[in-house]
Design a protein around this motif. Sequence first.
Motif, PDB file in Angstrom:
ATOM      1  N   ALA A  49       2.924 -12.953   4.442  1.00 45.73           N
ATOM      2  CA  ALA A  49       2.215 -13.034   5.717  1.00 45.73           C
ATOM      3  C   ALA A  49       0.777 -13.444   5.498  1.00 45.73           C
ATOM      4  O   ALA A  49       0.196 -13.174   4.442  1.00 45.73           O
ATOM      5  N   ALA A  51      -3.146 -13.182   5.673  1.00 48.56           N
ATOM      6  CA  ALA A  51      -3.954 -11.986   5.443  1.00 48.56           C
ATOM      7  C   ALA A  51      -4.429 -11.352   6.740  1.00 48.56           C
ATOM      8  O   ALA A  51      -4.624 -10.134   6.815  1.00 48.56           O
ATOM      9  N   TYR A  53      -2.822 -10.686   9.239  1.00 42.32           N
ATOM     10  CA  TYR A  53      -1.785  -9.847   9.834  1.00 42.32           C
ATOM     11  C   TYR A  53      -1.315  -8.750   8.882  1.00 42.32           C
ATOM     12  O   TYR A  53      -0.226  -8.206   9.024  1.00 42.32           O
ATOM     13  N   LYS A  54      -2.165  -8.407   7.929  1.00 41.74           N
ATOM     14  CA  LYS A  54      -1.790  -7.377   6.961  1.00 41.74           C
ATOM     15  C   LYS A  54      -1.531  -6.036   7.635  1.00 41.74           C
ATOM     16  O   LYS A  54      -0.567  -5.334   7.287  1.00 41.74           O
ATOM     17  N   ARG A  55      -2.379  -5.660   8.595  1.00 42.75           N
ATOM     18  CA  ARG A  55      -2.231  -4.350   9.222  1.00 42.75           C
ATOM     19  C   ARG A  55      -0.905  -4.205   9.979  1.00 42.75           C
ATOM     20  O   ARG A  55      -0.152  -3.272   9.730  1.00 42.75           O
ATOM     21  N   SER A  58       2.169  -4.495   7.534  1.00 44.59           N
ATOM     22  CA  SER A  58       2.296  -3.311   6.681  1.00 44.59           C
ATOM     23  C   SER A  58       2.897  -2.142   7.453  1.00 44.59           C
ATOM     24  O   SER A  58       3.763  -1.419   6.939  1.00 44.59           O
ATOM     25  N   PRO A  74       5.803  -6.836   0.157  1.00 43.27           N
ATOM     26  CA  PRO A  74       4.995  -7.803   0.890  1.00 43.27           C
ATOM     27  C   PRO A  74       4.048  -8.604  -0.007  1.00 43.27           C
ATOM     28  O   PRO A  74       3.651  -8.157  -1.078  1.00 43.27           O
ATOM     29  N   PHE A  76       0.424 -10.982   0.760  1.00 41.90           N
ATOM     30  CA  PHE A  76      -0.547 -11.418   1.764  1.00 41.90           C
ATOM     31  C   PHE A  76      -1.538 -12.394   1.138  1.00 41.90           C
ATOM     32  O   PHE A  76      -1.907 -12.264  -0.027  1.00 41.90           O
ATOM     33  N   VAL A  82       0.400 -18.328   0.960  1.00 41.39           N
ATOM     34  CA  VAL A  82       1.666 -17.778   1.447  1.00 41.39           C
ATOM     35  C   VAL A  82       2.796 -18.794   1.317  1.00 41.39           C
ATOM     36  O   VAL A  82       3.885 -18.484   0.820  1.00 41.39           O
ATOM     37  N   PRO A 183      -9.903 -12.089   7.325  1.00 40.53           N
ATOM     38  CA  PRO A 183     -10.476 -10.877   6.726  1.00 40.53           C
ATOM     39  C   PRO A 183     -11.856 -11.094   6.107  1.00 40.53           C
ATOM     40  O   PRO A 183     -12.675 -10.174   6.105  1.00 40.53           O
ATOM     41  N   ASP A 203      -7.353  -8.315  13.854  1.00 35.85           N
ATOM     42  CA  ASP A 203      -8.355  -7.874  12.886  1.00 35.85           C
ATOM     43  C   ASP A 203      -9.520  -7.164  13.572  1.00 35.85           C
ATOM     44  O   ASP A 203     -10.082  -6.207  13.032  1.00 35.85           O
TER      45      ASP A 203
END
Length: 262
Positions: A49, A51, A53-55, A58, A74, A76, A82, A183, A203
């Motif tokens: 994915a 970075a 959309y990491k939250r 996850s 995963p 990121f 990616v 990020p 974010d």
Amino acid sequence: MNLSTLLARAAGRALRRRARGLRFWLAIAGLFAVGALPASAAESLTIAAGAGYKRPVSELAVAFERRSGIRIEPFFGHMGQVLAQARQSDRVAVVFGDQAFLENAGQPDFARYLPAGRGRLVLAWPSGRTLAKAENLVDPKFARIALPDQRQAVYGKAASQFLARSALAKTLEGRLLMVANVPQVSAYLVSGEVDAGFINLTDALGVRERIGGFLEIDPALYDEVRIVAGVVEGRETLPGVEALAAYLASPEAQAILTRHGL
């Protein structure tokens, strides 16, 4: 009791212990032979994915593992990384990102796209500053305005489209700072190294306690960002893919995505 009797009894006890041990290992072997242990215990699913959309990814991974027993591995990075990972590793089964970007990437090809939500562009600012509207960026005090690299990040492209369509691009020329991804813009906002920055709502929600604030950009001023989970062609039958597809359509998954601004 004579010696021969004692020896006979000791030998009998030893035989009984060996028999119990043999029955135990035969039972274990039987479990594996008939598939009595859940197959998912040995399964894992690799997803990649952007970075930004990491939250949400996850959180989805943790909830999916809890429900299915299938472990998520995963990866990121910015979308160039990616897609490179998806091309190089035949274990990457699903890629989260902007559908238009995935469709135009060339390789890998995708068998189908699972809807995950709509991405939203926001303009954020660090603690100690405030913005009532995006047009106020023309104020000289906003000397450093960060945005992600439009070649690698969909929100960099969206920010560039907004600046062009709102006629701000020429005015802000020389004040725009292009960085790798969302990020990194957020990190600059948190540290106060920039005066404003374009990121996505996901974010912004993640760092809202550490910045001054943010406002949403009118979606009519940039192309629609459709966030999807692309199933890599040829990997549709890898363990866990269908289970993940079903889970993404569930109320629990939809609630997680909504909570993260999608």
